[in-house]
Scaffold this motif. Structure first.
Motif, PDB file in Angstrom:
ATOM      1  N   GLN A 180     -17.725 -37.418  13.664  1.00 24.80           N
ATOM      2  CA  GLN A 180     -17.399 -38.148  12.429  1.00 24.80           C
ATOM      3  C   GLN A 180     -15.963 -37.882  11.985  1.00 24.80           C
ATOM      4  O   GLN A 180     -15.289 -38.787  11.486  1.00 24.80           O
TER       5      GLN A 180
ATOM      6  N   ALA B 238     -13.219 -40.763  11.500  1.00 23.41           N
ATOM      7  CA  ALA B 238     -12.487 -40.925  10.256  1.00 23.41           C
ATOM      8  C   ALA B 238     -10.980 -40.857  10.494  1.00 23.41           C
ATOM      9  O   ALA B 238     -10.208 -41.632   9.919  1.00 23.41           O
TER      10      ALA B 238
ATOM     11  N   ASP C  35      -7.091 -47.964   8.038  1.00 20.34           N
ATOM     12  CA  ASP C  35      -8.333 -48.300   7.338  1.00 20.34           C
ATOM     13  C   ASP C  35      -8.754 -47.107   6.481  1.00 20.34           C
ATOM     14  O   ASP C  35      -9.661 -46.347   6.831  1.00 20.34           O
TER      15      ASP C  35
ATOM     16  N   LEU D 230     -10.235 -47.019   3.529  1.00 23.56           N
ATOM     17  CA  LEU D 230     -11.572 -47.165   2.965  1.00 23.56           C
ATOM     18  C   LEU D 230     -12.624 -46.771   3.994  1.00 23.56           C
ATOM     19  O   LEU D 230     -13.580 -46.044   3.676  1.00 23.56           O
ATOM     20  N   GLY D 231     -12.471 -47.239   5.234  1.00 24.53           N
ATOM     21  CA  GLY D 231     -13.428 -46.891   6.278  1.00 24.53           C
ATOM     22  C   GLY D 231     -13.432 -45.402   6.570  1.00 24.53           C
ATOM     23  O   GLY D 231     -14.489 -44.804   6.794  1.00 24.53           O
TER      24      GLY D 231
ATOM     25  N   ARG E  28     -12.696 -43.019   4.440  1.00 25.55           N
ATOM     26  CA  ARG E  28     -13.366 -42.341   3.330  1.00 25.55           C
ATOM     27  C   ARG E  28     -14.881 -42.481   3.428  1.00 25.55           C
ATOM     28  O   ARG E  28     -15.625 -41.525   3.182  1.00 25.55           O
ATOM     29  N   GLU E  29     -15.356 -43.650   3.787  1.00 23.45           N
ATOM     30  CA  GLU E  29     -16.797 -43.864   3.921  1.00 23.45           C
ATOM     31  C   GLU E  29     -17.371 -42.985   5.028  1.00 23.45           C
ATOM     32  O   GLU E  29     -18.487 -42.453   4.907  1.00 23.45           O
ATOM     33  N   THR E  30     -16.630 -42.822   6.106  1.00 25.09           N
ATOM     34  CA  THR E  30     -17.089 -41.965   7.195  1.00 25.09           C
ATOM     35  C   THR E  30     -17.183 -40.509   6.745  1.00 25.09           C
ATOM     36  O   THR E  30     -18.137 -39.799   7.083  1.00 25.09           O
TER      37      THR E  30
ATOM     38  N   LEU F 132     -17.726 -39.500   3.695  1.00 24.62           N
ATOM     39  CA  LEU F 132     -18.866 -39.415   2.780  1.00 24.62           C
ATOM     40  C   LEU F 132     -20.188 -39.335   3.525  1.00 24.62           C
ATOM     41  O   LEU F 132     -21.160 -38.758   3.030  1.00 24.62           O
ATOM     42  N   ALA F 133     -20.225 -39.918   4.725  1.00 24.50           N
ATOM     43  CA  ALA F 133     -21.458 -39.935   5.510  1.00 24.50           C
ATOM     44  C   ALA F 133     -21.685 -38.630   6.264  1.00 24.50           C
ATOM     45  O   ALA F 133     -22.761 -38.433   6.850  1.00 24.50           O
TER      46      ALA F 133
ATOM     47  N   ARG G 252      -9.712 -35.596   3.434  1.00 22.79           N
ATOM     48  CA  ARG G 252      -9.995 -36.266   2.159  1.00 22.79           C
ATOM     49  C   ARG G 252      -8.777 -36.197   1.237  1.00 22.79           C
ATOM     50  O   ARG G 252      -8.417 -37.183   0.580  1.00 22.79           O
TER      51      ARG G 252
END
Length: 442
Positions: free
Chosen positions: A92, A96, A104, A106-107, A109-111, A113-114, A138
């Motif tokens: 991950q 990221a 990217d 936003l992508g 950050r979402e990764t 968070l996951a 982050r």
């Protein structure tokens, strides 16, 4: 307050004529001395611009290792679970970092968070390393830095963690002793040694140099110029005050100056480096090797460049590969610390290791966002006309002796290339130190 070009600090300490005073500096406390660990920071000298720093608060030192053994089946199951979680976390992180490199945000950050919420302390070195890299990425994606100019209490806690790290791990002493020995081997005959330091830290390596100069060459002078990027004046004042106090004790003539590397006029550095009989050495971390810096070093006529490579800053790598390199370095460092003290070194990790990881990730992310990609740092030194200088037999023996004093096996010193000394933990490289000089034709 960050130092602008016109705000460079320059203090003089005519220490040869000074009388020794009672030693209460943090440098003696950090590097040790005849009085052992009793020299605690009851007070740190401060200029009129600063209030005296408070007494050293109790440090949350690591507890003794817990040798209680778990049943084999339980331990194996826990190790297997940690290994699976760590492998997923690495995947991950790589995803990221790749998304961040592609723009990217936003992508990415979402990764992040996951990622599994249970990684980190307490956990294996791999899991804790994943947590620190996750946090560093982050921060990089947020476009800011979590670090801030510390107040006096925070700064003293950092110094306490720094001292604890120096005591339990050979990393800092290996770096400092090897750098100092290189300077002594090649410049000790000079009437004045002028060190330009791009990674000043708390300055304790130069206190060690003073101590050796006082014994080997009474009357020698030392100048230290810190080249920093937007640093806090409180930290620089602390370094200056304590180096000056140490110089008074050893009767070494000493001067200290600090410049903001991002804003300094090279003519100012050339002016202060033009002393007669002065030999210039540059303490240059691998992550700071850049074309403009090397050009400045050449113009200054440096006799010696000492480079420290912590293995976590690879400007020649794409950002995602750089982040994984930093992850591997961090995991090796944490594993070596666990082997020495067992669990519980979280204070050192939080105040020493984690800021180093964040700094290298943030610096490389910003460079990648600006489209910067540099050649390997050794190649840059070579192309600028520098050649490696062999390490002396004494430097090798000193490094080997340091490693042998560590109470656990796993640390080892390797000589690489034309004289680079490398500190390993098991199969992981923690740190390397090499010395360089300009060729006569350059």
């Amino acid at each position: 307050m960050p130092l602008g070009a016109a705000e460079a600090c320059c203090w003089e300490a005519p220490c040869a004529a000074a009388q020794p005073q009672e030693d209460n500096t943090f440098l003696r406390w950090i590097i040790g001395g005849d009085d052992g660990s009793s020299a605690v920071m009851d007070h740190i000298p401060a200029s009129s611009a600063h209030q005296p720093l408070p007494s050293l608060p109790p440090l949350d030192t690591p507890p003794p290792p817990n040798f209680a053994l778990k049943p084999n089946a339980e331990a194996e199951a826990e190790a297997a679970n940690d290994g699976t979680t760590a492998a997923l976390a690495v995947e991950q992180l790589a995803e990221a970092a790749t998304l961040a490199e592609a723009g990217d945000v936003l992508g990415a950050r979402e990764t992040l968070l996951a990622m599994a919420p249970d990684i980190g302390a307490p956990g294996t070195p791999l899991l804790r390393s994943a947590l620190y890299l996750k946090d560093a990425l982050r921060v990089a994606l947020s476009g800011s830095s979590s670090s801030s100019n510390p107040n006096s209490v925070v700064l003293i806690k950092k110094l306490g963690a720094y001292k604890a790290f120096s005591e339990i791990s050979p990393v800092l002493q290996f770096a400092h002793f090897t750098c100092v020995q290189a300077v002594l081997d090649h410049l000790a005959a000079a009437a004045c040694i002028h060190v330009l330091d791009l990674d000043i830290g708390v300055g304790d390596q130069w206190a060690s140099l003073m101590h050796k100069l006082a014994r080997r060459r009474p009357g020698a002078a030392l100048k230290v110029t810190a080249l920093v990027s937007g640093t806090a004046s409180l930290e620089l004042q602390l370094v200056h005050d304590n180096l000056s106090s140490f110089a008074a004790e050893t009767r070494v003539q000493f001067r200290f100056a600090a410049f903001n590397l991002d804003a300094v006029n090279p003519a100012e550095l050339l002016a202060i480096a033009a002393g007669e009989g002065e030999a210039i050495a540059v303490h240059l971390p691998a992550g700071s090797v850049r074309g403009p810096v090397l050009e400045l070093v050449r113009r200054l006529g440096a006799k010696l460049v000492v480079s420290v490579d912590r293995g976590c800053d690879r400007g020649e790598l794409p950002f995602a590969a750089h982040l994984l390199q930093a992850f591997q370095w961090c995991a090796s460092m944490l594993e070596s610390m666990d082997a020495v003290v067992g669990a519980g070194s979280d204070v050192i990790e939080r105040l020493v290791i984690q800021p180093r990881v964040e700094s290298c990730v943030l610096r490389r992310y910003r460079a990648a966002a600006n489209g910067e990609k540099t050649p390997p740092w050794r190649a840059m030194l070579a192309s600028a006309g520098f050649v490696p200088v062999p390490a002396s037999s004494f430097a090798e023996a000193q490094a080997d002796s340091l490693v042998k004093k560590v109470p656990v096996r796993g640390f080892r010193v390797q000589k690489r290339g034309a004289g680079e000394l490398v500190l390993h933990w098991q199969r992981g490289e923690l740190l390397s130190v090499s010395a360089w000089r300009l060729t006569s034709s350059s």
